[in-house]
Design a protein around this motif. Sequence first.
Motif: not given
Length: 400
Positions: A299-312, A343-348
């Motif tokens: 595993g070398l990066d989180i996937g798209p569903k995880t990106r959304e999950l973490f951002a939420s 980006q999620a940090l910046l959006d919070s």
Amino acid sequence: MKTIDDLQVAGQRVFVRADLNVPLDGTTITDDGRIRAVAPTIAKLAERGAKVIVASHLGRPKGAPDPAFSLAPAAARLGELLGRDVAFATDTVGESARSVVAALADGQIAVLENLRFNAGETSKDDAERGAFADRLAALADLYVSDGFGAVHRKHASVYDLPARLPHAAGDLIATEVGVLKKLTEDVKRPYVVALGGAKVSDKLAVIDQLLEKADRILVGGGMAYTFLKAKGHEVGISLLQEDQVPACLGYLARAEKRGVEFVLPVDVLVSAEFPDLKTKAPADFGTVDADKIPADQEGLDIGPKTRELFASKIADAETVFWNGPMGVFEHPDYADGTKAVAQALLDSAGFTVVGGGDSAAAVRLLGFDENAFGHISTGGGASLEYLEGKTLPGLAALED
Ligand SMILES: Nc1ncnc2c1ncn2[C@@H]1O[C@H](COP(=O)(O)OP(=O)(O)O)[C@@H](O)[C@H]1O
Ligand SMILES: O=C(OP(=O)(O)O)[C@H](O)COP(=O)(O)O
């Protein structure tokens, strides 16, 4: 803790323990944030007439000289940033260091070669570390600690040397401690901690204490796979700290008991090969659910569903501390997870802290405005251990 304003530095040889552990591509510095962070302290000491001796580690060489870990590029960059000559000693406590230091006039600056080219620097043996600290002490009259990224290390230049010389904290340490102290004393909730990166064995242990402090813990990057393994999933050839699997199971159980949300990746980008970070040639990768990592892939990066999950999970946070890239962000195909979390940090709307050499570098290299974050700390492990409430050896050594 004394500050440099409490020291009479004019005409004195001042040893500055910095953290110039910058990411390199060969001899090219890819992010000079840590050098820029300590440069004002060095400039201030030089302006006040000190003979400034700057020392640091770079990477993790094995206690002997290794040209791949030379501080020469960092010394050259420091000179560029300060707009003045900076001498360089090709050893740390040997002939070159002694003669370079002896040649310093008041207001001049020298950088010593990598402290970790000497086994005494990181030795677990007090006597061996002490003997090396004695040799460092012989070079200087005063000690200034400003390598925040290394203050959690019980190393000769961090812990033993200040016991041998009159000492003070530099301006970077004062700023870093000021911000982190607020996070330990008066944290606004929800408090979310996001962890990733590659120093898995070092950083898994901090979760133990963070479970007492954070409301949510998100784990990605190389840190995630030991947890996925603990949950019984195949992790293929991903980064894994096998001996920590039982501890991870314990963390998951405690999180549930305490009502701490523990969020792991639900999908990951996988490949049979670690990407070529030099050529950045396109990687051959796939996206799989986190419980379906093929045995021959990592595993070398989180996937798209995880990106959304973490951002939420970050969106409504009042405080966010993030250490450790979510993937091998140095390669463009594995940078999206790290970008999404930044980006999620910046959006919070909350107070956001990014900590760690590579995390801070990632934020800048991926094109984010570093001033848009609440604080960018030069230390990852150091800030995590501070937030844990631990006594950091390099800070304890500065108390009188
Ligand atoms: N899944 C992964 N597998 C291997 N390495 C990873 C993974 N995710 C992140 N990394 C690596 O982690 C490194 C940074 O980790 P670390 O040193 O712990 O962070 P920091 O310096 O911010 O504290 C980066 O070089 C990145 O490539
Ligand atoms: O890069 C560092 O720490 P970080 O990756 O936790 O930010 C520091 O320079 C400390 O290096 P070390 O973890 O090899 O002791």
